[in-house]
Design a protein around this motif. Structure first.
Motif, short mmCIF file in Angstrom:
data_model
loop_
_atom_site.label_atom_id
_atom_site.label_comp_id
_atom_site.label_asym_id
_atom_site.label_seq_id
_atom_site.Cartn_x
_atom_site.Cartn_y
_atom_site.Cartn_z
N LEU A 229 70.87 45.73 36.39
CA LEU A 229 70.17 44.54 36.26
C LEU A 229 70.20 44.22 34.57
O LEU A 229 69.99 42.80 34.43
N MET A 230 70.17 45.07 33.72
CA MET A 230 70.19 44.52 32.44
C MET A 230 71.61 44.06 31.70
O MET A 230 71.54 43.64 30.59
N ALA A 231 72.39 43.79 32.73
CA ALA A 231 73.77 43.14 32.37
C ALA A 231 73.46 41.46 32.51
O ALA A 231 73.99 40.76 32.05
N ARG A 232 72.21 41.26 33.36
CA ARG A 232 71.69 39.96 33.36
C ARG A 232 70.40 39.52 32.78
O ARG A 232 70.16 38.45 32.75
N ILE A 233 69.67 40.76 32.72
CA ILE A 233 68.28 40.50 32.38
C ILE A 233 68.04 41.05 31.02
O ILE A 233 68.43 42.34 30.96
N PRO A 234 67.26 40.70 30.27
CA PRO A 234 66.92 41.17 28.82
C PRO A 234 66.06 42.52 28.84
O PRO A 234 65.20 42.42 29.91
N SER A 235 66.39 43.39 28.21
CA SER A 235 65.56 44.69 28.41
C SER A 235 64.19 44.53 28.13
O SER A 235 63.53 45.33 28.96
N TYR A 236 63.60 43.81 27.60
CA TYR A 236 62.28 43.54 27.21
C TYR A 236 61.60 43.08 28.73
O TYR A 236 60.63 43.61 28.99
N VAL A 237 62.30 42.04 29.35
CA VAL A 237 62.06 41.51 30.38
C VAL A 237 62.09 42.53 31.57
O VAL A 237 61.01 42.63 32.25
N TYR A 238 63.25 43.38 31.60
CA TYR A 238 63.19 44.20 32.53
C TYR A 238 62.10 45.22 32.32
O TYR A 238 61.53 45.66 33.59
N SER A 239 61.97 45.81 31.18
CA SER A 239 60.87 46.88 31.07
C SER A 239 59.45 46.47 31.61
O SER A 239 58.71 47.08 32.17
N LEU A 240 59.09 44.95 31.10
CA LEU A 240 57.87 44.58 31.26
C LEU A 240 57.60 44.48 32.83
O LEU A 240 56.77 45.01 33.34
N ILE A 241 58.77 44.12 33.63
CA ILE A 241 58.80 43.77 35.10
C ILE A 241 58.29 45.19 35.81
O ILE A 241 57.54 45.37 36.66
N VAL A 242 59.36 46.43 35.27
CA VAL A 242 59.33 47.32 35.90
C VAL A 242 58.07 48.06 35.94
O VAL A 242 57.60 48.95 36.62
N PHE A 243 57.49 48.18 34.60
CA PHE A 243 56.43 49.08 34.28
C PHE A 243 55.15 48.21 34.86
O PHE A 243 54.49 49.05 35.68
N GLY A 244 55.25 46.99 35.17
CA GLY A 244 54.05 46.40 36.08
C GLY A 244 54.22 46.86 37.49
O GLY A 244 53.43 47.25 38.20
N ILE A 245 55.56 46.83 38.19
CA ILE A 245 55.78 47.16 39.31
C ILE A 245 55.53 48.73 39.49
O ILE A 245 54.94 49.24 40.66
N THR A 246 55.65 49.52 38.70
CA THR A 246 55.48 51.06 38.47
C THR A 246 53.80 51.25 38.53
O THR A 246 53.48 52.03 39.53
N ALA A 247 53.02 50.49 37.88
CA ALA A 247 51.60 50.59 37.87
C ALA A 247 51.17 50.17 39.38
O ALA A 247 50.36 50.77 40.05
N LEU A 248 51.73 49.18 40.09
CA LEU A 248 51.26 48.62 41.34
C LEU A 248 51.49 49.86 42.12
O LEU A 248 50.77 49.95 43.24
N CYS A 249 52.63 50.33 42.22
CA CYS A 249 52.96 51.49 43.25
C CYS A 249 52.25 52.53 42.99
O CYS A 249 51.80 53.19 44.13
N PHE A 250 51.57 53.03 41.89
CA PHE A 250 50.60 53.96 41.59
C PHE A 250 49.34 53.54 42.56
O PHE A 250 48.65 54.42 42.97
N ALA A 251 48.93 52.26 42.01
CA ALA A 251 47.86 51.82 42.74
C ALA A 251 47.77 51.84 44.22
O ALA A 251 46.80 52.44 44.92
N VAL A 252 48.71 51.54 44.79
CA VAL A 252 49.13 51.65 46.12
C VAL A 252 48.99 52.90 46.82
O VAL A 252 48.22 53.58 47.59
N TYR A 253 49.67 54.06 46.08
CA TYR A 253 49.84 55.20 46.51
C TYR A 253 48.27 55.98 46.35
O TYR A 253 47.82 56.90 47.25
N ASN A 254 47.53 55.67 45.19
CA ASN A 254 46.14 56.20 45.15
C ASN A 254 45.22 55.66 46.19
O ASN A 254 44.13 56.30 46.69
N VAL A 255 45.46 54.31 46.50
CA VAL A 255 44.68 53.92 47.82
C VAL A 255 44.76 54.42 49.15
O VAL A 255 43.87 54.80 49.41
N PHE A 256 46.20 54.73 49.25
CA PHE A 256 46.34 55.38 50.42
C PHE A 256 46.06 56.74 50.77
O PHE A 256 45.86 57.55 51.58
#
Length: 312
Positions: free
Chosen positions: A176-203
């Motif tokens: 992914l970082m061959a095409r996406i800036p590392s900052y943008v990659y980190s921002l998006i992936v950290f947000g998705i990771t937080a969302l995954c944890f939220a879904v896990y906690n709910v279930f």
């Protein structure tokens, strides 16, 4: 082309030392918290995402170039990062800080194996030898813990599986970082990771609110110290120093964390941990030396964030 910009020794050494100290605090903060590890992981990632968000405006044009296929890969990367945190942080409830963090140093080995399978990257003989020595060290650490208790061995297994999960995350990051800036990659992936944890906690029926102020302070410290002052500093340093230098600095985590575990929790370092740790670090150094040769250096820019991307 070499994009590394020269800097004074002090301007490099100071943030490097800060980063080394910061990542060593991660397992200590996890141990101090009494909240479920999935809640710790949620707020660590969420708070890091929120701290990064105000600086994302200047990268707004990069978001428009992300394809649907990239978004799928970003989602998978976020899932495996969440899985890494869930397994590794849980391992600290079963095994020692020393064993858990030592096993994390196997991440470059799993990344190299994955890169061979996915990208057909060829490995030098010295790299294979280094990886073999590291794996032998991991076996020593885990076999010693199995002799102590099945609980400790279970914790080692969780840490090992968490290391495999973050290796998958790193392989996706390399693409992914061959095409996406590392900052943008980190921002998006950290947000998705937080969302995954939220879904896990709910279930799983795990409450995400109602914790004491002490716990919220620890969640914030997990975001600030090992993430912002640890891994984000390392990513910043990658603009001016070699990725292999950062990778060597990351080896400070099991050393610093083990010493803090000894001082704060009275966890003694066993002979198996010490000998196995020496084998793993020696194998990693041999592997990194093989990657420093000229033919490997051509791929340095593409692999920067994967070489130093271990998250703990």
């Amino acid at each position: 082309m070499n994009t590394l910009q020269p800097k004074s020794t002090l301007s490099i050494l100071l943030p490097l030392v800060v980063g080394m100290a910061a990542i060593s605090c991660s397992p200590i903060l996890v141990r101090y918290s009494s909240a479920p590890v999935s809640v710790q992981g949620l707020y660590r990632m969420l708070f890091t995402f929120l701290l990064m968000l105000p600086f994302g405006w200047k990268h707004r044009h990069a978001f428009a170039s992300i394809t649907l296929r990239d978004w799928v890969k970003l989602t998978v990367a976020g899932f495996f990062l969440a899985l890494h945190f869930l397994l590794w942080m849980a391992s600290l409830s079963y095994t020692s800080i020393a064993s858990s963090t030592i096993l994390l140093t196997l991440e470059p080995v799993f990344v190299a194996i994955g890169a061979y399978l996915v990208f057909k990257d060829r490995l030098r003989r010295s790299a294979v030898i280094g990886m073999s020595v590291s794996i032998a060290g991991a076996i020593l650490v885990s076999s010693g813990d199995f002799g102590l208790s099945q609980s400790a061995f279970f914790g080692d297994t969780l840490s090992l599986l968490g290391t495999v999960a973050v290796a998958v995350n790193m392989i996706l990051a390399k693409q992914l970082m061959a095409r996406i800036p590392s900052y943008v990659y980190s921002l998006i992936v950290f947000g998705i990771t937080a969302l995954c944890f939220a879904v896990y906690n709910v279930f799983a029926g795990i409450p995400m609110i109602g914790y004491e102020s002490r716990e919220w302070g620890l969640f914030l410290l997990l975001a600030i110290i090992p993430t912002v002052f640890g891994h984000m500093i390392f990513n910043w340093l990658l603009q001016s120093i070699k990725a292999t230098t950062i990778s060597m600095a990351v080896l400070a985590e099991p050393i610093g964390a083990s010493l803090l575990g000894l001082l704060l929790f009275g966890e003694l370092i066993t002979g198996f941990q010490l000998i196995g740790g020496v084998f793993m670090i020696a194998g990693f150094i041999l592997y990194l030396k093989s990657e420093e040769r000229p033919s490997a250096a051509k791929q340095g820019d593409a692999a920067l964030d994967t070489t130093s991307g271990a998250v703990s």
